[in-house]
Design an enzyme around this catalytic site. Sequence first.
Site, short mmCIF file in Angstrom:
data_model
loop_
_atom_site.label_atom_id
_atom_site.label_comp_id
_atom_site.label_asym_id
_atom_site.label_seq_id
_atom_site.Cartn_x
_atom_site.Cartn_y
_atom_site.Cartn_z
N HIS A 134 -5.13 5.20 11.88
CA HIS A 134 -3.99 4.59 11.95
C HIS A 134 -3.76 3.20 11.51
O HIS A 134 -3.11 2.67 10.67
CB HIS A 134 -3.20 4.63 13.45
CG HIS A 134 -2.93 6.08 13.83
ND1 HIS A 134 -3.37 6.54 15.29
CD2 HIS A 134 -2.14 7.01 13.51
CE1 HIS A 134 -2.88 7.58 15.32
NE2 HIS A 134 -2.48 7.98 14.22
N LYS A 137 6.44 14.44 28.07
CA LYS A 137 5.47 13.42 28.43
C LYS A 137 4.37 13.79 29.46
O LYS A 137 3.32 13.12 29.30
CB LYS A 137 6.47 12.58 29.39
CG LYS A 137 7.66 12.13 28.72
CD LYS A 137 8.45 11.09 29.54
CE LYS A 137 9.72 10.74 29.10
NZ LYS A 137 10.49 10.28 29.98
N ARG A 178 -4.28 13.15 5.17
CA ARG A 178 -5.76 12.81 5.38
C ARG A 178 -6.41 14.14 4.25
O ARG A 178 -7.14 13.77 3.52
CB ARG A 178 -6.23 12.91 6.74
CG ARG A 178 -6.07 11.98 7.43
CD ARG A 178 -6.00 12.46 8.93
NE ARG A 178 -4.90 13.49 9.21
CZ ARG A 178 -4.53 13.84 10.45
NH1 ARG A 178 -5.29 13.22 11.55
NH2 ARG A 178 -4.02 14.62 10.61
N SER A 237 -5.57 11.56 16.44
CA SER A 237 -5.90 11.41 18.08
C SER A 237 -6.09 12.34 19.05
O SER A 237 -6.60 12.17 20.09
CB SER A 237 -4.19 10.91 18.58
OG SER A 237 -3.81 9.59 17.81
#
Length: 173
Positions: A19, A43, A93, A131
């Site tokens: 990132h 969440k 990517r 991530s």
Amino acid sequence: MKNIIVIYPGSFDPVTNGHLDLIHRGSRLFDKLIVAIAQNPDKSESLFSMAERKEMLDAMTAELDNVYVDTFEGLLVNYCIQKNANAVLRGIRAISDYEFELQMALMNRKMEPRVETIFMMPAEQYSYLSSRIVREIAKLGGPLQGLVPETLERRVRERVARRRISATGKHLL
Ligand code: PNS
């Protein structure tokens, strides 16, 4: 001359060196780059809260004068219009990213034709980095060196460990 404002959206849970590589590239190319952290609909699945992710990104981009970090909820295209942004920046990517990214870019264009999507490639040493893979490696005790900024390695490890402990019920706060 146009004032090119670009939004770089993502979950950034946590921010990776891939990132940051893209943020540096974008910051050199555009007048203003807004790193926009999207609210994850579920969440409870996030490793870090929105405020924590913003704090980490703020610290990691502090030296870049034209980079701003923000959070948003709802549709990305609405956020872009609200910020007067010309385009969305996404990192590609590998070919495997392309299908999903194309779908998102075209759907965003259908909803809001004024917003373009720009794809950029991170440096090749980050082409396998995400991530999700960082969270998994941290969970399994693997090395995080070179994947996330050095100053965040410990924080990611500790958070993953805390999650594991609370999941087993040994250490519920
Ligand atoms: O880092 P990620 O998880 O790949 O980022 C995905 C993100 C946040 C860019 C995407 O899920 C998004 O744009 N979310 C906002 C909601 C939205 O506009 N969804 C419609 C996309 S076509």
